[in-house]
Design an enzyme around this catalytic site. Sequence first.
Site, mmCIF file in Angstrom:
data_model
loop_
_atom_site.group_PDB
_atom_site.id
_atom_site.type_symbol
_atom_site.label_atom_id
_atom_site.label_comp_id
_atom_site.label_asym_id
_atom_site.label_seq_id
_atom_site.Cartn_x
_atom_site.Cartn_y
_atom_site.Cartn_z
ATOM 1 N N ARG A 181 11.226 -7.032 5.143
ATOM 2 C CA ARG A 181 11.181 -5.621 5.500
ATOM 3 C C ARG A 181 11.742 -5.418 6.913
ATOM 4 N NH1 ARG A 181 5.457 -2.519 5.302
ATOM 5 N NH2 ARG A 181 5.202 -3.310 7.399
ATOM 6 N N LYS A 241 0.819 -1.215 0.000
ATOM 7 C CA LYS A 241 0.000 0.000 0.000
ATOM 8 C C LYS A 241 0.852 1.264 0.000
ATOM 9 C CE LYS A 241 -2.254 -0.987 3.734
ATOM 10 N NZ LYS A 241 -1.601 -2.239 4.109
ATOM 11 N N ARG A 280 -1.145 -10.229 12.928
ATOM 12 C CA ARG A 280 -1.561 -9.000 12.234
ATOM 13 C C ARG A 280 -2.339 -9.336 10.968
ATOM 14 N NH1 ARG A 280 3.936 -6.318 11.255
ATOM 15 N NH2 ARG A 280 2.769 -4.827 10.015
ATOM 16 N N ARG A 338 11.603 -2.207 12.470
ATOM 17 C CA ARG A 338 10.315 -2.357 13.141
ATOM 18 C C ARG A 338 10.224 -3.753 13.772
ATOM 19 N NH1 ARG A 338 5.462 -0.435 9.263
ATOM 20 N NH2 ARG A 338 4.433 -1.748 10.788
ATOM 21 N N ARG A 349 -11.480 0.984 8.844
ATOM 22 C CA ARG A 349 -11.093 -0.391 9.180
ATOM 23 C C ARG A 349 -12.274 -1.226 9.625
ATOM 24 N NH1 ARG A 349 -5.072 -0.577 11.494
ATOM 25 N NH2 ARG A 349 -4.257 1.087 10.208
#
Length: 193
Positions: A128, A14, A146, A134, A89
């Site tokens: 990533r 995204k 998630r 992160r 959401r």
Amino acid sequence: MLNLILFGPPGAGKGTQSEKIIAKYNLIHLSTGDLLRSEIQAGSALGLRAKTLMDKGILVPDEVVIGMIDNKLREHHDAAGFIFDGFPRTVTQAEALDALLATYQESISVMIALVVDDQELLTRLLNRGKTSGRPDDQNETLISKRIQEYNLKTTPVADYYDAQGKFIAVKGIGEIESIFEEITDTISQLTQA
């Protein structure tokens, strides 16, 4: 006005695609996380309310987020359109967004969902995590949670916009430019209709 929701699970691409869409169509990026941070930094009434709740570990209620989106819509009333990131959401949030846009005689043009299978998402997020720093992209169990959370909670939002004839699924696997081309083809069909 082009009002677009870019939808997809964590790791679907995204962020990459929204940057390209914003540049091509001159849209205003509305990220709820960014909105919260900027309202808090500005010391606005909504920002102070959000900060108080966040400091207590309480989720910011939908009406506060909708209020922040309303501020941005008013601030950019002459924009070519908006791309919504991280919102809505839930179906309740989608209904609230639709009601807000209706006050401006606007509506969501399309929800474009980047579709990527769970195993590919897991691989992308772990990769990533090697460079992003992160922690939520470095733990396979957390990533799976998630993805599951996304699948459970946001599927009804896709169904909500699908019932309005505004949902388009785009395969989110392949070359970045090919995916972007499919998105722009979708948008072109909308703007020519």
